[in-house]
Scaffold this motif. Structure first.
Motif, PDB file in Angstrom:
ATOM      1  N   ASP A  69       0.839  -1.199   0.000  1.00  0.00           N
ATOM      2  CA  ASP A  69       0.000   0.000   0.000  1.00  0.00           C
ATOM      3  C   ASP A  69       0.872   1.245   0.000  1.00  0.00           C
ATOM      4  O   ASP A  69       1.955   1.259   0.591  1.00  0.00           O
ATOM      5  N   VAL A  70       0.395   2.297  -0.652  1.00  0.00           N
ATOM      6  CA  VAL A  70       1.154   3.536  -0.749  1.00  0.00           C
ATOM      7  C   VAL A  70       0.364   4.680  -0.129  1.00  0.00           C
ATOM      8  O   VAL A  70      -0.802   4.895  -0.473  1.00  0.00           O
ATOM      9  N   ALA A  71       0.984   5.380   0.799  1.00  0.00           N
ATOM     10  CA  ALA A  71       0.438   6.651   1.269  1.00  0.00           C
ATOM     11  C   ALA A  71       1.072   7.734   0.388  1.00  0.00           C
ATOM     12  O   ALA A  71       1.614   7.454  -0.668  1.00  0.00           O
ATOM     13  N   VAL A  72       1.022   8.965   0.791  1.00  0.00           N
ATOM     14  CA  VAL A  72       1.661  10.025   0.022  1.00  0.00           C
ATOM     15  C   VAL A  72       3.175   9.867   0.097  1.00  0.00           C
ATOM     16  O   VAL A  72       3.742   9.666   1.176  1.00  0.00           O
ATOM     17  N   LEU A  73       3.835   9.933  -1.058  1.00  0.00           N
ATOM     18  CA  LEU A  73       5.294   9.906  -1.138  1.00  0.00           C
ATOM     19  C   LEU A  73       5.738  11.242  -1.716  1.00  0.00           C
ATOM     20  O   LEU A  73       5.526  11.515  -2.902  1.00  0.00           O
ATOM     21  N   GLN A  74       6.334  12.071  -0.881  1.00  0.00           N
ATOM     22  CA  GLN A  74       6.713  13.417  -1.290  1.00  0.00           C
ATOM     23  C   GLN A  74       8.187  13.464  -1.646  1.00  0.00           C
ATOM     24  O   GLN A  74       9.040  13.101  -0.845  1.00  0.00           O
ATOM     25  N   VAL A 133      -1.864  -1.580  -6.875  1.00  0.00           N
ATOM     26  CA  VAL A 133      -1.834  -0.268  -6.218  1.00  0.00           C
ATOM     27  C   VAL A 133      -1.465   0.766  -7.275  1.00  0.00           C
ATOM     28  O   VAL A 133      -0.401   0.655  -7.902  1.00  0.00           O
ATOM     29  N   VAL A 167      -0.851   4.838  -8.293  1.00  0.00           N
ATOM     30  CA  VAL A 167      -0.577   6.160  -7.743  1.00  0.00           C
ATOM     31  C   VAL A 167      -0.637   7.203  -8.849  1.00  0.00           C
ATOM     32  O   VAL A 167      -0.411   6.918 -10.028  1.00  0.00           O
ATOM     33  N   GLU A 169       0.626  10.130  -4.892  1.00  0.00           N
ATOM     34  CA  GLU A 169      -0.494   9.945  -3.971  1.00  0.00           C
ATOM     35  C   GLU A 169      -1.406   8.851  -4.508  1.00  0.00           C
ATOM     36  O   GLU A 169      -1.476   8.639  -5.725  1.00  0.00           O
ATOM     37  N   PRO A 170      -2.082   8.136  -3.617  1.00  0.00           N
ATOM     38  CA  PRO A 170      -2.951   7.043  -4.072  1.00  0.00           C
ATOM     39  C   PRO A 170      -4.032   7.549  -5.015  1.00  0.00           C
ATOM     40  O   PRO A 170      -4.625   8.611  -4.795  1.00  0.00           O
ATOM     41  N   HIS A 201      10.098   2.704  -1.999  1.00  0.00           N
ATOM     42  CA  HIS A 201       9.010   2.234  -1.149  1.00  0.00           C
ATOM     43  C   HIS A 201       8.943   0.707  -1.149  1.00  0.00           C
ATOM     44  O   HIS A 201       8.845   0.069  -0.090  1.00  0.00           O
ATOM     45  N   ARG A 218       5.319  14.493  -6.429  1.00  0.00           N
ATOM     46  CA  ARG A 218       4.573  13.933  -5.306  1.00  0.00           C
ATOM     47  C   ARG A 218       3.736  12.767  -5.843  1.00  0.00           C
ATOM     48  O   ARG A 218       3.093  12.883  -6.892  1.00  0.00           O
TER      49      ARG A 218
END
Length: 234
Positions: A27-32, A90, A92, A39-40, A144, A37
């Motif tokens: 699973d991916v949350a926000v990756l800044q 998943v 993004v 985001e899902p 990630h 950036r």
């Protein structure tokens, strides 16, 4: 290649992974990042992405994807909703440095038991192509995956998709071979080329990404050293 160990019969066998218990679902949350950036993907992204990926000059972006370009917002919204709700992958959204959602990519063929995952379904709008943000997006997603303990990160493409082949090689994926007559899609036969990064390669490759992405390596929008040059220098 690591020298093989021998079993009790004197046969060569692979390294023992005594503590291996598989990898978690990625699973991916926000990756800044510095340049982009991730985001899902949500259904709410559809309108924004449609403008970047489905314009009159964007049909060729979809040539090597499993489906043709959606022709209207309703069709694209259904496509985005299906991908956002998928439980076996998943997806993004990539936002560039200006905050514009201009691309998508997915983690798919997720094999938790063996620690393998593929990055695919990559579609980047014109504003993202050949940019620092596009490279950083790939770095953030790969980092990630390996941080979760995955052992193998795959890239597959139509063997005739030369831009995808070049991108995989530039990003440090190793070419592993061609599966002939692997698929039929859009009424065409497809040979599939396989590329991968494995866990033992990632630390050195990650350091190369970090060096290439450093602002000091980019002056007036131009790179001073290519990613390939940095990788070759070790």
């Amino acid at each position: 290649m690591t020298p093989a160990q021998r079993n009790s019969f004197g046969q060569p066998v692979g390294p023992t992974l005594r503590d291996w218990q598989g990898a978690p679902f990625p699973d991916v949350a926000v990756l800044q990042g510095r340049w982009c950036r991730l985001e899902p993907l949500l259904a709410d992204h559809a309108d924004e992405l449609f403008d970047e990926l489905c314009g009159p000059d964007d049909t060729s972006l979809w040539t090597y994807l499993p489906r043709e370009m959606p022709l209207d917002r309703a069709d694209f919204a259904q496509h985005v909703e299906a991908r956002a709700e998928a439980t076996d992958s998943v997806t993004v959204v990539v936002r560039d440095g200006s905050g514009v959602a201009a691309g998508m990519l997915s983690l798919m063929r997720i094999d938790q038991a063996n620690g393998s995952v593929e990055v695919g379904w990559i579609v980047l709008g014109r504003r993202l192509q050949r940019t620092t943000a596009a490279t950083e997006a790939q770095f953030l997603l790969a980092r990630h995956v390996f941080s979760l303990g995955y052992r193998r990160y795959e890239w597959k493409c139509d063997a005739l998709n030369e831009p995808s082949r070049r991108a995989a090689e530039r990003l440090g994926f190793t070419y592993e071979g061609r599966f002939r007559n692997a698929l039929v899609y859009k009424g065409r036969s497809r040979d599939t080329d396989w590329f991968a990064i494995v866990d033992r390669e990632w630390p050195g490759l990650a350091a190369s990404y970090v060096a290439w992405l450093d602002p000091g390596n980019h002056v007036d929008g131009k790179q001073l050293r290519s990613l390939g040059e940095i990788r070759a220098a070790g």
